[in-house]
Design an enzyme around this catalytic site. Structure first.
Site, PDB file in Angstrom:
ATOM      1  N   HIS A  17      -4.807  11.014   4.216  1.00 57.61           N
ATOM      2  CA  HIS A  17      -5.333  11.313   4.977  1.00 57.61           C
ATOM      3  C   HIS A  17      -6.375  12.561   4.159  1.00 57.61           C
ATOM      4  O   HIS A  17      -7.859  11.691   4.737  1.00 57.61           O
ATOM      5  CB  HIS A  17      -4.765  11.901   6.459  1.00 57.61           C
ATOM      6  N   LYS A  41       3.424   7.831  20.526  1.00 54.73           N
ATOM      7  CA  LYS A  41       3.967   9.461  19.436  1.00 54.73           C
ATOM      8  C   LYS A  41       4.194  10.518  20.434  1.00 54.73           C
ATOM      9  O   LYS A  41       3.497  10.811  21.595  1.00 54.73           O
ATOM     10  CB  LYS A  41       2.923   9.054  18.894  1.00 54.73           C
ATOM     11  N   ARG A  90      -4.079   0.961   5.444  1.00 53.80           N
ATOM     12  CA  ARG A  90      -3.409   0.872   4.270  1.00 53.80           C
ATOM     13  C   ARG A  90      -2.560  -0.200   4.079  1.00 53.80           C
ATOM     14  O   ARG A  90      -2.434  -0.617   2.692  1.00 53.80           O
ATOM     15  CB  ARG A  90      -2.133   2.093   4.453  1.00 53.80           C
ATOM     16  N   SER A 128       3.735   9.460   8.466  1.00 53.79           N
ATOM     17  CA  SER A 128       4.132  10.984   8.979  1.00 53.79           C
ATOM     18  C   SER A 128       5.095  10.458   9.279  1.00 53.79           C
ATOM     19  O   SER A 128       5.957  11.646   9.178  1.00 53.79           O
ATOM     20  CB  SER A 128       3.025  11.465  10.278  1.00 53.79           C
TER      21      SER A 128
HETATM   22  O1  PNS Z   1      -3.099   8.880  13.802  1.00 53.44           O
HETATM   23  P1  PNS Z   1      -3.057   7.654  14.640  1.00 53.44           P
HETATM   24  O2  PNS Z   1      -1.653   7.980  15.943  1.00 53.44           O
HETATM   25  O3  PNS Z   1      -3.071   6.144  14.077  1.00 53.44           O
HETATM   26  O4  PNS Z   1      -5.057   8.207  15.655  1.00 53.44           O
HETATM   27  C1  PNS Z   1      -4.747   7.031  16.906  1.00 53.44           C
HETATM   28  C2  PNS Z   1      -5.290   7.922  17.599  1.00 53.44           C
HETATM   29  C3  PNS Z   1      -5.481   9.363  18.033  1.00 53.44           C
HETATM   30  C4  PNS Z   1      -6.829   8.455  17.001  1.00 53.44           C
HETATM   31  C5  PNS Z   1      -6.045   7.082  19.269  1.00 53.44           C
HETATM   32  O5  PNS Z   1      -4.789   7.167  19.678  1.00 53.44           O
HETATM   33  C6  PNS Z   1      -7.419   7.465  20.201  1.00 53.44           C
HETATM   34  O6  PNS Z   1      -8.445   7.218  19.622  1.00 53.44           O
HETATM   35  N1  PNS Z   1      -5.915   8.227  21.090  1.00 53.44           N
HETATM   36  C7  PNS Z   1      -7.201   8.860  21.665  1.00 53.44           C
HETATM   37  C8  PNS Z   1      -7.150   8.232  23.151  1.00 53.44           C
HETATM   38  C9  PNS Z   1      -8.326   7.212  23.276  1.00 53.44           C
HETATM   39  O7  PNS Z   1      -9.489   6.748  23.177  1.00 53.44           O
HETATM   40  N2  PNS Z   1      -7.827   5.799  23.451  1.00 53.44           N
HETATM   41  C10 PNS Z   1      -7.915   4.533  22.767  1.00 53.44           C
HETATM   42  C11 PNS Z   1      -8.156   4.008  21.534  1.00 53.44           C
HETATM   43  S1  PNS Z   1      -8.815   2.237  22.043  1.00 53.44           S
END
Ligand code: PNS
Length: 158
Positions: A17, A41, A90, A128
């Site tokens: 990150h 998660k 990745r 993670s």
């Molecule tokens: O680090 P991650 O877990 O891959 O990040 C994913 C994240 C947090 C960016 C994604 O789950 C997100 O945008 N969450 C906010 C809620 C949302 O907008 N969900 C719809 C995404 S299409």
């Protein structure tokens, strides 16, 4: 001023990150690193703890702002007046997930553009989840995470 939001769970932030964020500063004038909720998660750090970790790591870097939001990323981006999202990739499974998210976000907010940056090879194996296991079972994680994150994870997991 070119600004991008770099959203993620950051539970915890890895060197992968941090590398994406640092390299993105060559492209963007300002980055908003936004700690978000990924409903798929179960986090080990609270949102506040993750913000604190990232703030400590990026202390003294005025181009990086750390923030946190709940709800949809598109609504957060609208609220911040930012139309660029930056995500790191990745491998191919990241790509599939990212492709789907980018298209869903675009459908909800057509002005939003998602930019992908490939990880550097030396970070492509990091996740993670793997890092949590390494710390929990006493492995060496110094090349995977920042010392601030390592200390916080040890305190949390051991
Ligand atoms: O680090 P991650 O877990 O891959 O990040 C994913 C994240 C947090 C960016 C994604 O789950 C997100 O945008 N969450 C906010 C809620 C949302 O907008 N969900 C719809 C995404 S299409």
């Amino acid at each position: 001023m070119k600004t991008a939001i770099c959203p993620g769970s950051f539970d915890p932030p890895t060197n992968g990150h941090l590398n994406i964020i640092e390299r993105a500063l060559k492209i963007f004038d300002r980055l908003i690193v936004a700690v978000a909720v990924n409903t798929a998660k179960q986090p080990i750090f609270t949102g506040e703890e993750r913000v604190d970790l990232l703030q400590e790591i990026f202390d003294g870097q005025p181009k990086i702002q750390v923030d946190r939001f709940e709800g949809l990323l598109v609504d957060y981006a609208k609220g911040r007046g930012v139309t660029t999202i930056l995500r790191g990739i990745r491998n191919m499974s990241d790509y599939e997930y990212e492709f789907q998210m980018a298209l869903a976000n675009k459908a909800m907010h057509p002005e939003l553009e998602t930019i992908f940056m490939m990880t550097e090879g030396r970070y492509s194996h990091l996740s993670s989840t793997i890092i949590k296991d390494v710390i929990q079972y006493g492995g060496k994680a110094s090349e995977m995470i920042h010392p601030i994150v390592e200390a916080a994870l040890k305190k949390k997991l051991r």
